[in-house]
Design an enzyme around this catalytic site. Structure first.
Site, PDB file in Angstrom:
ATOM      1  N   MET A  79      35.590 -22.395-120.557  1.00  0.00           N
ATOM      2  CA  MET A  79      35.539 -22.537-119.103  1.00  0.00           C
ATOM      3  C   MET A  79      34.106 -22.492-118.576  1.00  0.00           C
ATOM      4  SD  MET A  79      38.795 -20.134-118.094  1.00  0.00           S
ATOM      5  CE  MET A  79      38.683 -20.508-116.349  1.00  0.00           C
ATOM      6  N   HIS A  80      33.956 -22.783-117.289  1.00  0.00           N
ATOM      7  CA  HIS A  80      32.743 -22.567-116.492  1.00  0.00           C
ATOM      8  C   HIS A  80      31.597 -23.520-116.801  1.00  0.00           C
ATOM      9  CE1 HIS A  80      34.940 -18.906-115.725  1.00  0.00           C
ATOM     10  NE2 HIS A  80      34.640 -18.381-116.892  1.00  0.00           N
ATOM     11  N   ASP A 235      40.697 -22.125-121.692  1.00  0.00           N
ATOM     12  CA  ASP A 235      41.096 -21.613-122.999  1.00  0.00           C
ATOM     13  C   ASP A 235      41.977 -20.368-122.938  1.00  0.00           C
ATOM     14  OD1 ASP A 235      38.989 -20.090-122.044  1.00  0.00           O
ATOM     15  OD2 ASP A 235      37.723 -20.333-123.818  1.00  0.00           O
TER      16      ASP A 235
END
Length: 483
Positions: A79-80, A235
């Protein structure tokens, strides 16, 4: 058949399940991370495509019938990450990853804008996407000016698979631009970063279709007919779908590169002051809370690199019997999120003596990660989520010794699944099945059978609690001399 593609930090995993959710085949291709400066962590998005081609190519070579029967694909990813594209979809710079902490000043500035916590339900952490774009604007203004789209890592993979700009709720929650309660992009939060909705992908639920696989890829991989690509998930949410952690009260502990305590919720219950993440789940009308530590198995891999031993060799030296904690290890190799939100703190070990040998250091590293998990458990409790039992996930969960250390630290039993792989790739494949079949999500996202339960060592509860209290006091002491 249904294909799950999990874009991890260190590899791409491709996994095929059948209509009964039995695993039919899997393959993996490795990835590298670039750390050119302290606190930086980047990847070349082109390498994600190369690794995906390699993993799916292995499936085609070894399991062509399973791949040919695939009717849907689900996506999972770390992520991110900030993947910046120009108006022609050219990559403008390497993707800034989730564990990159360079934008801590920008994160702090955004977090002082009360709209971010109010609308996103979270602290603006340096690892989130929004402060990374502010950093790019401040340090690479020419690149910022050319940025036409910002995609999360798995959504860049989706663009290559389908030609569509689409994300989904769980991954979008970690950008600091999503109104997490309303499950939509916030013009106000984007505007605070000098951006607008035109630069964002469309949003779908993780179990909905986001497009179809491009015909040329379907032909290359030997797939016939339209192949649906599901929204997928970040995830941790994908892992939750794979493990059946989708109902209120269900929780898991993930021992991956980072560490996560994940709890499913049936309502939106933000509490950003606790440094707990409150995100949309990958399924409609559901949310989840997470305590996140930035370095879990990364700590053991770091020590393995120093000693020249493998992680398995190091943990194997410890045997099966827990001992009272000795030296105290703070696992802040890349800073920390829950509960400190401290990008600049670094790891430390205290209480070292002449008797502290390699085995003792390994045990202290495992205990330090367990103590960090207890920090997350305490923060989740402050946010209104009590956890009494957990499922285990991630590569580190293969170590019974580590799980026993965590169970004793948390004073909570940890269940180990019987299935060979119920992680993010499996969850992504499940989401692909849901998007293709349109079936009830909760009834198809069941928990795996349990192989064993790791119980706390009751004889060591008091000594582990004492060591944890020392661990808690060590952080502010180290913080006071590192500023």
């Amino acid at each position: 058949m249904y294909l799950g593609l999990d874009l991890g930090t260190s590899s791409v995993k491709a996994l095929v399940i059948d209509e009964n959710q039995a695993i039919m085949a899997s393959a993996t291709a490795d990835l590298d991370v670039s750390r050119s400066q302290a606190g930086w962590s980047e990847q070349d998005p082109a390498k994600w495509i190369e690794a995906t081609q390699m993993a799916v190519g292995q499936l085609k070579a070894n399991h062509p019938a399973a791949l040919a029967a695939t009717r849907a694909i689900g996506l999972s990813g770390h992520m991110h990450g900030a993947t910046l594209l120009d108006a022609s979809d050219n990559i403008l710079r390497p993707c800034i990853l989730w564990n990159d902490t360079r934008s801590y000043l920008e994160a702090d500035a955004l977090d002082h804008n009360p709209a971010f916590r109010q609308l996103s339900g979270n602290i603006v952490f340096p690892g989130f996407t929004a402060p990374k774009l502010k950093w790019v604007k401040n340090n690479e203004p020419d690149i910022f000016a050319k940025t036409a789209k910002v995609l999360l890592p798995k959504d860049y993979l989706r663009l290559w698979l389908t030609g569509e700009y689409v994300s989904e709720m769980s991954d979008a929650s970690g950008t600091s631009w999503l109104d997490v309660g309303k499950r939509q992009w916030s013009p106000q939060l984007l505007g605070a970063c000098d951006m607008d909705i035109a630069q964002m992908p469309a949003l779908v639920e993780g179990s909905d279709a986001s497009g179809n696989l491009r015909p040329e890829l379907a032909s290359q991989w030997g797939m016939g007919g339209p192949v649906v690509v599901a929204g997928g998930a970040g995830d941790n949410a994908a892992t939750a779908v794979g493990m059946g952690t989708v109902n209120e009260g269900a929780a898991f502990v993930s021992l991956g590169t980072s560490g996560v305590i994940f709890a499913a919720n049936n309502a939106y219950r933000p509490n950003p002051d606790s440094a707990v993440h409150t995100f949309c789940h990958a399924l409609p009308d559901s949310w989840h809370q997470m305590g996140v530590i930035l370095s879990a198995t990364d700590t053991l891999n770091w020590f393995a690199g120093i000693t020249g031993c493998s992680a398995a060799e190091l943990t194997g030296e410890l045997g099966q019997t827990l001992q009272k904690p000795g030296a105290i290890f703070l696992p802040y190799l890349s800073g920390e999120r829950t509960p400190h939100n401290d990008a600049s703190i670094r790891g430390a070990m205290t209480g070292i003596s002449h008797t502290t040998d390699r085995k003792a250091v390994t045990a202290s590293i495992l205990q330090g990660v367990a103590f960090a998990f207890r920090d997350s458990i305490e923060a989740l409790a402050a946010a209104g989520t009590r956890i009494d039992r957990l499922l285990s996930s991630g590569g580190g969960s293969r170590s019974d010794f580590w799980l026993r250390t965590i169970a004793t630290t948390l004073n909570a039993p940890i269940d180990v699944s019987q299935a060979g792989d119920v992680g993010a790739a499996f969850g992504a494949a499940r989401l692909g099945m849901l998007a293709h079949e349109g079936v009830d999500s909760l009834s198809h996202c069941t928990q795996p059978a349990i192989e064993q339960t790791i119980e706390p060592d009751n004889n060591l509860l008091a000594s582990f609690d004492d060591a944890y209290q020392t661990y808690r006091r060590t952080y502010p002491a180290i913080r006071s001399i590192s500023q």
